[in-house]
Motif scaffolding. Sequence first.
Motif, PDB file in Angstrom:
ATOM      1  N   THR A 180       0.842  -1.198   0.000  1.00 36.04           N
ATOM      2  CA  THR A 180       0.000   0.000   0.000  1.00 36.04           C
ATOM      3  C   THR A 180       0.876   1.247   0.000  1.00 36.04           C
ATOM      4  O   THR A 180       0.570   2.234  -0.692  1.00 36.04           O
ATOM      5  CB  THR A 180      -0.949  -0.022   1.211  1.00 36.04           C
ATOM      6  OG1 THR A 180      -1.947  -1.026   1.007  1.00 36.04           O
ATOM      7  CG2 THR A 180      -1.645   1.317   1.398  1.00 36.04           C
ATOM      8  N   ALA A 181       1.971   1.233   0.760  1.00 34.65           N
ATOM      9  CA  ALA A 181       2.904   2.357   0.732  1.00 34.65           C
ATOM     10  C   ALA A 181       3.519   2.504  -0.649  1.00 34.65           C
ATOM     11  O   ALA A 181       3.655   3.624  -1.173  1.00 34.65           O
ATOM     12  CB  ALA A 181       3.994   2.152   1.783  1.00 34.65           C
ATOM     13  N   ARG A 182       3.901   1.391  -1.262  1.00 32.05           N
ATOM     14  CA  ARG A 182       4.424   1.448  -2.624  1.00 32.05           C
ATOM     15  C   ARG A 182       3.392   2.066  -3.572  1.00 32.05           C
ATOM     16  O   ARG A 182       3.718   2.923  -4.398  1.00 32.05           O
ATOM     17  CB  ARG A 182       4.758   0.033  -3.101  1.00 32.05           C
ATOM     18  CG  ARG A 182       6.054  -0.548  -2.590  1.00 32.05           C
ATOM     19  CD  ARG A 182       6.127  -2.031  -2.910  1.00 32.05           C
ATOM     20  NE  ARG A 182       7.502  -2.526  -2.986  1.00 32.05           N
ATOM     21  CZ  ARG A 182       7.834  -3.805  -2.942  1.00 32.05           C
ATOM     22  NH1 ARG A 182       6.882  -4.734  -2.798  1.00 32.05           N
ATOM     23  NH2 ARG A 182       9.101  -4.172  -3.032  1.00 32.05           N
ATOM     24  N   ALA A 183       2.151   1.591  -3.464  1.00 31.15           N
ATOM     25  CA  ALA A 183       1.106   2.078  -4.369  1.00 31.15           C
ATOM     26  C   ALA A 183       0.900   3.573  -4.209  1.00 31.15           C
ATOM     27  O   ALA A 183       0.695   4.296  -5.198  1.00 31.15           O
ATOM     28  CB  ALA A 183      -0.203   1.327  -4.101  1.00 31.15           C
ATOM     29  N   ALA A 184       0.958   4.068  -2.969  1.00 33.56           N
ATOM     30  CA  ALA A 184       0.780   5.504  -2.734  1.00 33.56           C
ATOM     31  C   ALA A 184       1.862   6.311  -3.441  1.00 33.56           C
ATOM     32  O   ALA A 184       1.587   7.370  -4.035  1.00 33.56           O
ATOM     33  CB  ALA A 184       0.803   5.793  -1.237  1.00 33.56           C
ATOM     34  N   THR A 185       3.106   5.814  -3.402  1.00 32.32           N
ATOM     35  CA  THR A 185       4.193   6.560  -4.043  1.00 32.32           C
ATOM     36  C   THR A 185       4.178   6.393  -5.560  1.00 32.32           C
ATOM     37  O   THR A 185       4.837   7.162  -6.264  1.00 32.32           O
ATOM     38  CB  THR A 185       5.565   6.107  -3.502  1.00 32.32           C
ATOM     39  OG1 THR A 185       5.782   4.729  -3.830  1.00 32.32           O
ATOM     40  CG2 THR A 185       5.634   6.295  -1.996  1.00 32.32           C
ATOM     41  N   ARG A 186       3.436   5.415  -6.068  1.00 29.32           N
ATOM     42  CA  ARG A 186       3.355   5.186  -7.512  1.00 29.32           C
ATOM     43  C   ARG A 186       2.078   5.764  -8.124  1.00 29.32           C
ATOM     44  O   ARG A 186       1.878   5.657  -9.344  1.00 29.32           O
ATOM     45  CB  ARG A 186       3.445   3.687  -7.810  1.00 29.32           C
ATOM     46  CG  ARG A 186       4.769   3.067  -7.400  1.00 29.32           C
ATOM     47  CD  ARG A 186       4.790   1.562  -7.565  1.00 29.32           C
ATOM     48  NE  ARG A 186       5.989   0.988  -6.938  1.00 29.32           N
ATOM     49  CZ  ARG A 186       6.242  -0.320  -6.874  1.00 29.32           C
ATOM     50  NH1 ARG A 186       5.370  -1.187  -7.386  1.00 29.32           N
ATOM     51  NH2 ARG A 186       7.344  -0.755  -6.283  1.00 29.32           N
ATOM     52  N   LEU A 187       1.223   6.326  -7.296  1.00 24.75           N
ATOM     53  CA  LEU A 187      -0.030   6.911  -7.771  1.00 24.75           C
ATOM     54  C   LEU A 187       0.256   8.340  -8.233  1.00 24.75           C
ATOM     55  O   LEU A 187       0.540   9.201  -7.396  1.00 24.75           O
ATOM     56  CB  LEU A 187      -1.070   6.899  -6.657  1.00 24.75           C
ATOM     57  CG  LEU A 187      -2.460   7.433  -6.997  1.00 24.75           C
ATOM     58  CD1 LEU A 187      -3.163   6.507  -7.983  1.00 24.75           C
ATOM     59  CD2 LEU A 187      -3.289   7.589  -5.718  1.00 24.75           C
ATOM     60  N   PRO A 188       0.182   8.629  -9.510  1.00 25.41           N
ATOM     61  CA  PRO A 188       0.566   9.966  -9.988  1.00 25.41           C
ATOM     62  C   PRO A 188      -0.212  11.093  -9.329  1.00 25.41           C
ATOM     63  O   PRO A 188       0.355  12.143  -9.001  1.00 25.41           O
ATOM     64  CB  PRO A 188       0.289   9.891 -11.495  1.00 25.41           C
ATOM     65  CG  PRO A 188       0.368   8.440 -11.834  1.00 25.41           C
ATOM     66  CD  PRO A 188      -0.175   7.730 -10.634  1.00 25.41           C
ATOM     67  N   GLU A 189      -1.512  10.884  -9.105  1.00 26.34           N
ATOM     68  CA  GLU A 189      -2.346  11.943  -8.553  1.00 26.34           C
ATOM     69  C   GLU A 189      -1.925  12.339  -7.147  1.00 26.34           C
ATOM     70  O   GLU A 189      -2.146  13.477  -6.708  1.00 26.34           O
ATOM     71  CB  GLU A 189      -3.819  11.506  -8.534  1.00 26.34           C
ATOM     72  CG  GLU A 189      -4.390  11.166  -9.899  1.00 26.34           C
ATOM     73  CD  GLU A 189      -4.299   9.677 -10.199  1.00 26.34           C
ATOM     74  OE1 GLU A 189      -3.199   9.091  -9.997  1.00 26.34           O
ATOM     75  OE2 GLU A 189      -5.323   9.100 -10.608  1.00 26.34           O
TER      76      GLU A 189
END
Length: 403
Positions: A180-189
């Motif tokens: 989830t932390a990875r996804a947050a840093t990979r979410l462009p918005e």
Amino acid sequence: MVRRAVLVLAALALLAGGVTPVVHADEQPPVPQQDPFYAPPNPLPAGAPGDVIRSRKVDWHPEPFRVLPAPVRAYQVLHLSTSATGARNAVSATVLVPPTAWTGAGPRPLIAYAMGTQGLGDECAPSYHLRSGTEVEIAFLAQALLKGWAVAVTDYEGLGTPGTHTYAVGQSEGRALLDTARAATRLPEAQLDPNAPIGAFGYSQGGQAAAWAGELQATYAPELNLVGIAEGGVPSDMNEVAAFNNGGIGAGLVVAAAVGYSTAYPELPFAAFLNQRGKDVTTKVREACVAEIALLAPFTRLNDLTTTPDLINHPAWQARLAQNKLGTVKPAAPVYLYHGTLDELIPYSGAKKLRDRYCGVGADLQWTPIPLAGHIVAVSVWGTNALNWLGDRFAGKSTRPSC
């Protein structure tokens, strides 16, 4: 705690620069079972753990202002992750970003937030509760956002998404939180820096997840800049927790954990050894949230639900429980561990043993017992201190080890 949340949310409104939220009093989000967002594609797309499968902008409706969305940027994400046995899966989560620009040194920090026990039913997913205004664990989210930090809240495996939640299985929870932390840093918005300092935060089941994230990060997600782990009320040894609660007020949670483990590890003897009462109780547990679980089987023993006694002592169970025992690996970042001395659900003796195991593996540990505090009281009176401790890690301050 509600009063604190009201004050912090009011301050968030000021930070938003006078933004007037839009009222959506007549809109209630669909439950996850009826929301296509939660259903991952089959087969799963190619990609690495933490890669975003899909995302959407949503409103966050915190208590007690359910009709008013909070003035933060909120996104739901469905991302790739890994099960306790190494299988690829998909996990849902929520990413919250303050409305104001980060003015501190370096990139905006990120809290990888693991909720305490929500339940096993899909409607218990934190992402759903945050949208519908029914999530009770909001005070610390609001405090983190007020400090200018972003927050990524995992739903864990099987909570919201199809399948049964692998409740209390640390190997699954820790991976979900890191992804989830990875996804947050990979979410462009979200506009977060991949090198942002990350603090893991959680209590009870959330403390277990945060602790496992700390032990897994070096080998599972070494690229993440994890700088601190704040964990409280941690169920570190499920053998000990099960024995402590078996036949007591927390017996329903023991059943829930048995369901979670038998889901994560299908080879474990469980479903085929349930008597009729056991089948009825576990069927209800699979669809229940935490308040209902607490009422389903109080003062029940696992042996009351099975045709074969002491299943937990089976070698297969003991092997998997050993794999999910905390304190055998040095955490990748400093740890803040706290626990109430009168905890009625997670034994204080177990917390002291975890402290000793951490010290034994060379952890940078700050240990704080909370005198005369039960399970809920401990986080209510000390959670803010744990969050502020993460703030010190973001600021690069020295730790004060207890070992």
